[in-house]
Motif scaffolding. Structure first.
Motif, PDB file in Angstrom:
ATOM      1  N   THR A  59       0.847  -1.179   0.000  1.00  0.00           N
ATOM      2  CA  THR A  59       0.000   0.000   0.000  1.00  0.00           C
ATOM      3  C   THR A  59       0.897   1.248   0.000  1.00  0.00           C
ATOM      4  O   THR A  59       2.113   1.158   0.169  1.00  0.00           O
ATOM      5  N   PHE A  60       0.254   2.409  -0.155  1.00  0.00           N
ATOM      6  CA  PHE A  60       1.034   3.651  -0.202  1.00  0.00           C
ATOM      7  C   PHE A  60       1.794   3.876   1.101  1.00  0.00           C
ATOM      8  O   PHE A  60       2.977   4.228   1.091  1.00  0.00           O
ATOM      9  N   ARG A  61       1.137   3.689   2.241  1.00  0.00           N
ATOM     10  CA  ARG A  61       1.801   3.915   3.528  1.00  0.00           C
ATOM     11  C   ARG A  61       2.936   2.912   3.740  1.00  0.00           C
ATOM     12  O   ARG A  61       3.980   3.254   4.305  1.00  0.00           O
ATOM     13  N   GLY A 129      11.455  10.677  10.842  1.00  0.00           N
ATOM     14  CA  GLY A 129      10.109  11.245  10.885  1.00  0.00           C
ATOM     15  C   GLY A 129       9.174  10.595   9.884  1.00  0.00           C
ATOM     16  O   GLY A 129       8.002  10.333  10.190  1.00  0.00           O
ATOM     17  N   LEU A 130       9.699  10.302   8.700  1.00  0.00           N
ATOM     18  CA  LEU A 130       8.871   9.672   7.670  1.00  0.00           C
ATOM     19  C   LEU A 130       8.503   8.246   8.065  1.00  0.00           C
ATOM     20  O   LEU A 130       7.374   7.794   7.820  1.00  0.00           O
ATOM     21  N   ILE A 131       9.432   7.538   8.695  1.00  0.00           N
ATOM     22  CA  ILE A 131       9.139   6.181   9.170  1.00  0.00           C
ATOM     23  C   ILE A 131       8.044   6.207  10.227  1.00  0.00           C
ATOM     24  O   ILE A 131       7.097   5.407  10.194  1.00  0.00           O
ATOM     25  N   VAL A 132       8.151   7.132  11.175  1.00  0.00           N
ATOM     26  CA  VAL A 132       7.135   7.251  12.235  1.00  0.00           C
ATOM     27  C   VAL A 132       5.778   7.622  11.630  1.00  0.00           C
ATOM     28  O   VAL A 132       4.737   7.060  12.008  1.00  0.00           O
ATOM     29  N   TYR A 133       5.788   8.546  10.668  1.00  0.00           N
ATOM     30  CA  TYR A 133       4.531   8.969  10.035  1.00  0.00           C
ATOM     31  C   TYR A 133       3.884   7.806   9.288  1.00  0.00           C
ATOM     32  O   TYR A 133       2.670   7.575   9.409  1.00  0.00           O
ATOM     33  N   ALA A 134       4.674   7.068   8.524  1.00  0.00           N
ATOM     34  CA  ALA A 134       4.125   5.942   7.761  1.00  0.00           C
ATOM     35  C   ALA A 134       3.625   4.845   8.692  1.00  0.00           C
ATOM     36  O   ALA A 134       2.563   4.247   8.464  1.00  0.00           O
ATOM     37  N   ALA A 135       4.382   4.576   9.770  1.00  0.00           N
ATOM     38  CA  ALA A 135       4.008   3.494  10.696  1.00  0.00           C
ATOM     39  C   ALA A 135       2.768   3.843  11.508  1.00  0.00           C
ATOM     40  O   ALA A 135       2.059   2.944  11.974  1.00  0.00           O
ATOM     41  N   ALA A 137      -0.045   4.838  10.629  1.00  0.00           N
ATOM     42  CA  ALA A 137      -1.296   4.408   9.996  1.00  0.00           C
ATOM     43  C   ALA A 137      -1.310   2.911   9.731  1.00  0.00           C
ATOM     44  O   ALA A 137      -2.224   2.404   9.085  1.00  0.00           O
ATOM     45  N   LEU A 138      -0.288   2.192  10.225  1.00  0.00           N
ATOM     46  CA  LEU A 138      -0.189   0.758  10.002  1.00  0.00           C
ATOM     47  C   LEU A 138      -0.284   0.020  11.332  1.00  0.00           C
ATOM     48  O   LEU A 138      -0.108   0.604  12.400  1.00  0.00           O
ATOM     49  N   THR A 139      -0.538  -1.266  11.246  1.00  0.00           N
ATOM     50  CA  THR A 139      -0.572  -2.105  12.450  1.00  0.00           C
ATOM     51  C   THR A 139       0.845  -2.602  12.721  1.00  0.00           C
ATOM     52  O   THR A 139       1.330  -3.533  12.076  1.00  0.00           O
TER      53      THR A 139
END
Length: 261
Positions: A59-61, A129-135, A137-139
């Motif tokens: 997925t995008f995230r 920061g990008l890793i935290v942002y993407a994670a 919205a994920l389980t």
């Protein structure tokens, strides 16, 4: 080890002071980092801009998580690896490598830890920061984060070994800038999940030039989709590369005759 750490603090302290003398340099570096991040995000946007919800099963995230690891690794290279590796060829050409080899300090450790480029630290912060942002919205489970952290340490070892091996060829060829640029070009593929590529490219990026082990595998570990084979392969490849690179470095040093010989 205490003596090594003391020398590292002396070397890096002088480097950091010199780099932070001019505020404009830091502002320029931040703008450069933001520009590179913009390019990476644009590439992901184009990849998912065809109306599909998933690409290669991501997925995008989830793909954004891979991009985060890619930017984080670029920051690691820019701050810790490239400033040191790029000076090996110059030290050999000018003969200053003689002084490094004569010091009561392991030469590989010395050439690998002497310089830092603190102006590129924003790359590391943006990647995190990008890793935290993407994670967000994920389980994500704590176990997945811990496994990803271990595998990412293996990934950084792989990156260091590749750079050191390429830079060590300077003992014979002196000029190795083009070889390093070749790696940078290939590493650019790491901003995408490896499954987004055709099978032959996927094989090459996993088993020939292990780019997938650097960015895709840690992201797979965080999302719980990592296969046991890749989970074992990543640290094994890192250990094997470190051993081979160490042997290659010692052989190169043994063949070194200095610039004045």
């Amino acid at each position: 080890m205490t003596r090594y750490l003391r020398l590292v603090r002396i070397f890096t302290g002088a480097t950091i002071s010199a780099q932070l003398e001019y505020r404009a340099n830091f502002i320029g570096a931040v703008l450069s980092s933001l520009g590179q991040v913009g390019v990476a995000l644009l590439a992901i946007g184009v990849l998912f801009g065809q109306g599909s919800d998933t690409v290669g099963g991501w997925t995008f995230r989830e793909a954004l998580l891979v991009t985060g690891f890619f930017i984080l690794t670029e920051g690691f290279i820019a701050v810790f690896v490239q400033p040191n590796m790029s000076r090996i060829a110059e030290a050999i050409r000018t003969g200053s490598m003689d002084f490094t080899l004569l010091k009561p300090l392991d030469a590989q450790f010395s050439v690998s830890t002497r310089y830092l480029n603190v102006l590129r630290v924003p790359d590391i912060l943006i990647g995190l920061g990008l890793i935290v942002y993407a994670a967000s919205a994920l389980t994500i489970t704590l176990g997945g984060v811990l496994i990803a952290a271990v595998l990412y340490l293996s990934a950084l070892t792989i990156v260091y070994c590749i750079w050191l091996a390429l830079s060590t060829t300077a003992f014979w060829f002196v000029k190795t800038q083009n070889v390093a640029e070749l790696f940078n070009g290939i590493f650019g593929a790491g901003r995408f999940p490896v499954t987004a590529f055709p099978l032959p490219v996927r094989f090459a990026l996993t088993f020939i030039v292990p780019i997938a082990l650097i960015t895709t595998v840690p992201a797979q570990a965080m999302t719980g989709r990592l296969s046991p084979a890749l989970a074992v392969a990543s640290p094994l490849v890192a250990l094997a590369l470190f051993a081979v690179t160490r042997w290659f470095w010692l052989r190169a040093v043994a063949s070194y005759t200095s610039a004045s010989s």
